[in-house]
Enzyme design. Structure first.
Site, PDB file in Angstrom:
ATOM      1  N   HIS A 288      -1.929  12.225 -36.268  1.00  0.00           N
ATOM      2  CA  HIS A 288      -2.969  11.243 -36.566  1.00  0.00           C
ATOM      3  C   HIS A 288      -4.026  11.818 -37.502  1.00  0.00           C
ATOM      4  CE1 HIS A 288      -1.427   9.813 -32.486  1.00  0.00           C
ATOM      5  NE2 HIS A 288      -0.946   8.970 -33.386  1.00  0.00           N
TER       6      HIS A 288
ATOM      7  N   HIS B 186      -0.220  18.022 -28.696  1.00  0.00           N
ATOM      8  CA  HIS B 186       0.294  17.114 -29.721  1.00  0.00           C
ATOM      9  C   HIS B 186       1.079  16.030 -28.989  1.00  0.00           C
ATOM     10  CE1 HIS B 186       0.834  16.150 -33.878  1.00  0.00           C
ATOM     11  NE2 HIS B 186       2.110  15.941 -33.688  1.00  0.00           N
ATOM     12  N   HIS B 187       0.705  14.769 -29.201  1.00  0.00           N
ATOM     13  CA  HIS B 187       1.131  13.710 -28.285  1.00  0.00           C
ATOM     14  C   HIS B 187       1.912  12.600 -28.986  1.00  0.00           C
ATOM     15  CE1 HIS B 187      -2.455  15.717 -26.561  1.00  0.00           C
ATOM     16  NE2 HIS B 187      -1.729  15.642 -25.457  1.00  0.00           N
TER      17      HIS B 187
ATOM     18  N   GLU C 253       1.390  17.955 -23.799  1.00  0.00           N
ATOM     19  CA  GLU C 253       0.050  18.411 -23.430  1.00  0.00           C
ATOM     20  C   GLU C 253      -0.091  19.905 -23.706  1.00  0.00           C
ATOM     21  OE1 GLU C 253      -2.343  16.572 -22.897  1.00  0.00           O
ATOM     22  OE2 GLU C 253      -3.871  17.935 -22.103  1.00  0.00           O
TER      23      GLU C 253
HETATM   24  N1  HBI Z   1      -1.470  14.155 -31.247  1.00  0.00           N
HETATM   25  N2  HBI Z   1       0.131  13.072 -32.476  1.00  0.00           N
HETATM   26  C1  HBI Z   1      -1.070  13.642 -32.412  1.00  0.00           C
HETATM   27  N3  HBI Z   1      -1.838  13.689 -33.539  1.00  0.00           N
HETATM   28  C2  HBI Z   1      -3.059  14.283 -33.515  1.00  0.00           C
HETATM   29  O1  HBI Z   1      -3.739  14.312 -34.542  1.00  0.00           O
HETATM   30  C3  HBI Z   1      -3.506  14.848 -32.293  1.00  0.00           C
HETATM   31  C4  HBI Z   1      -2.671  14.752 -31.166  1.00  0.00           C
HETATM   32  N4  HBI Z   1      -3.063  15.258 -29.999  1.00  0.00           N
HETATM   33  C5  HBI Z   1      -4.308  15.905 -29.838  1.00  0.00           C
HETATM   34  C6  HBI Z   1      -5.101  15.998 -31.055  1.00  0.00           C
HETATM   35  N5  HBI Z   1      -4.719  15.487 -32.202  1.00  0.00           N
HETATM   36  C7  HBI Z   1      -6.364  16.765 -30.945  1.00  0.00           C
HETATM   37  O2  HBI Z   1      -6.340  17.890 -31.752  1.00  0.00           O
HETATM   38  C8  HBI Z   1      -7.620  16.067 -31.217  1.00  0.00           C
HETATM   39  O3  HBI Z   1      -7.619  14.802 -31.603  1.00  0.00           O
HETATM   40  C9  HBI Z   1      -8.878  16.814 -31.003  1.00  0.00           C
END
Ligand code: HBI
Length: 99
Positions: A76, A58-59, A54
């Site tokens: 993503h 990036h997740h 968080e």
């Molecule tokens: N996590 N893995 C991953 N990939 C992403 O593109 C991503 C995310 N977390 C948050 C995020 N993008 C944000 O920037 C948005 O989708 C706004």
């Protein structure tokens, strides 16, 4: 800043480093599986990773079954592996090393 998919050679070089030992590429994502002593240890690890993910905005794509945690990292919005995935993998590895 827009994230760019990394070339395969750059990913391979990063995976050869000590910092990312155990990580592979599976289905176009950085992949690793961890096993803990029990569910609480696995979930505690996931909680610490959730906080740092968080913080980095990036997740992970991940799953947990009892004492196992399976993690896939991909950007993503880039449709592939980027520097953000390598950075998150290294942070996750640091957390895992504390168990
Ligand atoms: N996590 N893995 C991953 N990939 C992403 O593109 C991503 C995310 N977390 C948050 C995020 N993008 C944000 O920037 C948005 O989708 C706004």
């Amino acid at each position: 800043m827009a994230m760019l998919k990394l070339p395969a050679e750059e990913i391979a070089a990063a995976l050869a480093s000590d910092a990312l030992r155990g990580w592979t590429v599976q289905n176009g994502k950085l992949h690793r599986e961890y096993q803990f002593g029990n569910f609480i240890e696995a979930f505690g690890f996931m909680t610490r990773v959730a906080l740092l993910a968080e913080g980095a905005n990036h997740h992970p794509d991940w799953s947990n079954v009892y004492n196992r945690v399976v993690i896939d990292l991909v950007t993503h919005e880039a449709g592939g592996i980027t520097r953000r995935d390598l950075e998150l993998a290294a942070k996750i590895e640091e957390q895992a090393a504390r168990r």
